[in-house]
Design a protein around this motif. Structure first.
Motif, short mmCIF file in Angstrom:
data_model
loop_
_atom_site.label_atom_id
_atom_site.label_comp_id
_atom_site.label_asym_id
_atom_site.label_seq_id
_atom_site.Cartn_x
_atom_site.Cartn_y
_atom_site.Cartn_z
N ASN A 233 50.28 0.15 -45.99
CA ASN A 233 49.25 0.15 -45.05
C ASN A 233 48.48 -1.15 -44.48
OD1 ASN A 233 49.24 3.16 -44.74
ND2 ASN A 233 48.32 3.33 -46.65
N VAL A 234 48.20 -1.01 -43.39
CA VAL A 234 47.43 -2.51 -42.95
C VAL A 234 46.18 -1.95 -42.35
CG1 VAL A 234 47.66 -4.52 -41.24
CG2 VAL A 234 49.84 -3.43 -42.43
N ARG A 235 45.28 -2.87 -42.74
CA ARG A 235 43.78 -2.64 -42.04
C ARG A 235 43.88 -3.74 -40.79
NH1 ARG A 235 39.74 0.47 -42.20
NH2 ARG A 235 37.68 -0.30 -41.76
N VAL A 236 43.41 -2.95 -39.65
CA VAL A 236 43.23 -3.38 -38.26
C VAL A 236 41.82 -3.66 -38.10
CG1 VAL A 236 43.54 -3.17 -36.03
CG2 VAL A 236 45.47 -2.48 -37.46
N VAL A 237 41.26 -4.96 -37.79
CA VAL A 237 40.05 -5.21 -37.53
C VAL A 237 39.95 -6.00 -36.39
CG1 VAL A 237 37.89 -6.65 -38.65
CG2 VAL A 237 39.78 -5.11 -40.13
N TYR A 238 39.32 -5.35 -35.50
CA TYR A 238 38.69 -6.13 -34.14
C TYR A 238 37.59 -6.54 -34.42
CZ TYR A 238 42.69 -4.13 -31.52
OH TYR A 238 43.95 -3.81 -30.94
N ARG A 239 36.97 -7.66 -33.88
CA ARG A 239 35.63 -8.29 -33.97
C ARG A 239 35.14 -8.70 -32.70
NH1 ARG A 239 33.63 -8.50 -38.61
NH2 ARG A 239 34.62 -8.58 -40.41
N LYS A 240 34.08 -8.78 -32.26
CA LYS A 240 33.75 -9.43 -30.94
C LYS A 240 33.54 -10.82 -31.13
CE LYS A 240 33.50 -5.93 -27.90
NZ LYS A 240 34.02 -6.09 -26.59
N GLY B 189 32.55 -0.33 -35.44
CA GLY B 189 31.35 -0.94 -36.32
C GLY B 189 31.03 -0.03 -37.42
N ASP B 190 29.92 0.31 -37.34
CA ASP B 190 29.31 1.26 -38.61
C ASP B 190 29.02 2.56 -38.08
OD1 ASP B 190 27.04 0.51 -37.19
OD2 ASP B 190 26.05 0.01 -39.14
#
Length: 164
Positions: free
Chosen positions: A3-10, A44-45
């Motif tokens: 499993n891989v965590r995908v994280v988009y940020r601004k 986000g949250d």
């Protein structure tokens, strides 16, 4: 299966969309991750979003986009986020979302979305000129690519088959 965590940020590093996905493999187009029906993502949250259909995601190496391929009956077939090139970790992929999205609907229509947000964020986050130029060029290129090039025609379907 990994499993891989995908994280988009601004651009200001604020957490945007994120989720866990299954590693499916890598080919000449990039790394493919999949999410089966009933997967969860979150912006986000905010409250979690539960997905009824499977989807797969392509993370190209050294290109300025990522692409989501949705299973039927979702009306959006392909959703490309214009981003900074993906940073590949062992169990986390991160990138900066640059607002522009190229969308192909299941009826074949294609358009660029969030141009207003892109213009607003250029000022708000002080995007450098080279980032603006690269983001716009990527969006323009993707409009043609999602209509006429792999992996946007058939390649993605083999990965969708793996997570259905």
């Amino acid at each position: 299966m990994r499993n891989v965590r995908v994280v988009y940020r601004k651009f200001d590093e604020k957490l945007h969309w994120h989720q866990w996905m299954q590693y499916l493999g890598e080919d000449r187009y990039g790394v493919w991750l999949g999410a089966p029906p009933s997967s969860v993502s979150q912006r986000g949250d905010e409250p979690e979003v539960h997905h009824d259909q499977a989807h797969v995601q392509l993370f190209p190496r050294d290109l300025w986009f990522t692409a989501i391929f949705n299973d039927e009956p979702r009306s959006t077939e392909i959703y490309c986020d214009v981003t900074t090139p993906v940073e590949f970790g062992d169990d986390v992929f991160t990138m900066i979302d640059l607002d522009l999205d190229v969308i192909r609907k299941r009826d074949g229509s294609i358009y660029i979305d969030d141009e207003d947000e892109f213009a607003e964020h250029q000022v708000k986050y002080n995007y450098p000129p080279d980032v603006i130029a690269q983001a716009q060029a990527t969006a323009d290129r993707l409009v043609t690519a999602v209509a006429s090039e792999e992996p946007f025609l058939t390649v993605f379907k083999t990965y969708l088959d793996k997570v259905r």
